[in-house]
Structure formats: structure tokens, C-alpha cells
Motif scaffolding. Sequence first.
Motif, PDB file in Angstrom:
ATOM      1  N   HIS A  10      19.860  11.804  42.460  1.00  0.00           N
ATOM      2  CA  HIS A  10      18.784  12.725  42.844  1.00  0.00           C
ATOM      3  C   HIS A  10      18.915  12.918  44.355  1.00  0.00           C
ATOM      4  N   GLU A  13      16.675  11.202  47.246  1.00  0.00           N
ATOM      5  CA  GLU A  13      16.354   9.775  47.226  1.00  0.00           C
ATOM      6  C   GLU A  13      17.344   9.066  48.144  1.00  0.00           C
ATOM      7  N   ARG A  46      15.838  17.309  44.686  1.00  0.00           N
ATOM      8  CA  ARG A  46      16.161  16.426  43.554  1.00  0.00           C
ATOM      9  C   ARG A  46      17.386  16.941  42.789  1.00  0.00           C
ATOM     10  N   HIS A  87      18.444   4.767  42.958  1.00  0.00           N
ATOM     11  CA  HIS A  87      17.283   5.666  42.914  1.00  0.00           C
ATOM     12  C   HIS A  87      16.138   5.090  43.744  1.00  0.00           C
ATOM     13  N   ASN A  88      15.216   5.982  44.125  1.00  0.00           N
ATOM     14  CA  ASN A  88      13.957   5.575  44.756  1.00  0.00           C
ATOM     15  C   ASN A  88      12.782   6.136  43.973  1.00  0.00           C
TER      16      ASN A  88
END
Length: 235
Positions: A10, A13, A46, A87-88
Motif C-alpha cells: 500500500h 504506508e 494506497r 503494512h501500517n
Amino acid sequence: MKVLVIGGMHGNETLGLEVVKLFKDKSVKAVDVLLANEQAIEGNCRFVGQDLNRSFPGDSNSPEYEPRRASEILKQTKKYDVVLDFHNTYCPNNDCGFIGDNANDNLTDVAWLLGFDKVIVADYDCINKAANNCISVEVSLDSPLNNAELWYERIVMLSRLDSFTATSNIHKYRFVYRMTIQDKERLKLDEQKLLAFQPLSRELADAMGVSSPAYPIFIGDSYTPYNYGGLLNRL
Ligand SMILES: [Zn+2]
């Protein structure tokens, strides 16, 4: 073991982008890196056409960017013992690993070794479902684990191991439901003060058609404003 680090699945992130940069600045023999959604990283968003992590296994002939990219990435993952996809999330206390239904046996131990006490089995069309050697590393923005140097060190350590046995006490969950914006409004979920990995009431679980106890994650995550979160059951 040979490790592939994926950043920018994404594009907005940042942890994975920072980890990839550290390995580019200071490379390590058994660790390769890959920036996943290059167009979204460029645009600090994203995704551009569709969520890359919902585009697996991908399609090399697609007219769209993300399905083509998913197919290329999946091909790359086959060369590695372990793939770490970063990821975040804005949701606090949400740190966990994601693996697929048919994940290699050692992947839960790898998650434990990397410092997770929770792993989630996902069966929707994410990279984990398509790549049995892939753990998605999900880190809350306010977590002490949101630290690229720390991950650099842990990944170097992992890459130096040929094999290992870990006595893992990891909690395993299955992703069972995506809470919608309609659920949020219908059930006034904002007033329920849901917390990640803290079971919600039986009434709420029933109202969303999920067995109890059900554990929420990604609650009200600003990265995914088009849904309200996820629900898990313990395995
Ligand atoms: Zn993500």
C-alpha cells in the motif's frame, strides 16, 4: 535463509518503505528488497486502480496496473524461504502477522521469532493466500514496532538462520468478517469503544452474523475509510 522484504504494497504506508531503504543503503547477502506498488508510492496513495493486496494471484495480461504487478511480485516470491510484506495501520494495539490458509509450517514460528504474539489466517485474495511463504507484518503507527532500524536488525538475524525450532505461544486467529460502514451506522459502533483484539459483546457478534467471542481489528482505520474494520475468531 533467503528473505524477501516487500515495502509499499500500500503506497502510503511508510514502515515498509523505510525498511526497504535501509537494506538498499546497507545491503545484506541473503536479503533482497522489492517496492510493490511503485505507482502508488510515487503518488503517496494506497493504490492507483485497485488495492494491490486484493489483486493476487494477479494477471500478467491485465490492462490494469495492479493485477499485472501482483503477477510479477508473486513470481518473485517463489525464490525465497520467507517473504515479509510490511503494512501500517492507524488502529492502536493492532500489531500482528497475517498468513495464508496453506502457509508453510514454519511461518508461525517465524512470526513469533520476529516478535509477534498474534497471527491471523486470511483467506481473501491477499498475497498470503497466494504465497505460502509470506507473512504480512502489520504494525500500528503508534507502536514501538513502527521502527525500521529494529526490523532491519531482526531481518538480518532471521536471514542468518538456516533452520530453527521455536516454542511459539502465538495466538492464532482467523479473519471472518469485514465490518462495513453500514454496520458502523446500524450498530452505532463508534459508541462501543471497540479495541483491537478485545472481544466485542455477544450481541454485536450476533448482529454481524459472527460467532462469539469475536475480536475486532483495524477499527476505524483512516487508511481504509471505505470499511470499518475486521472481525476475527480464535483458532
Ligand atoms: Zn497495508
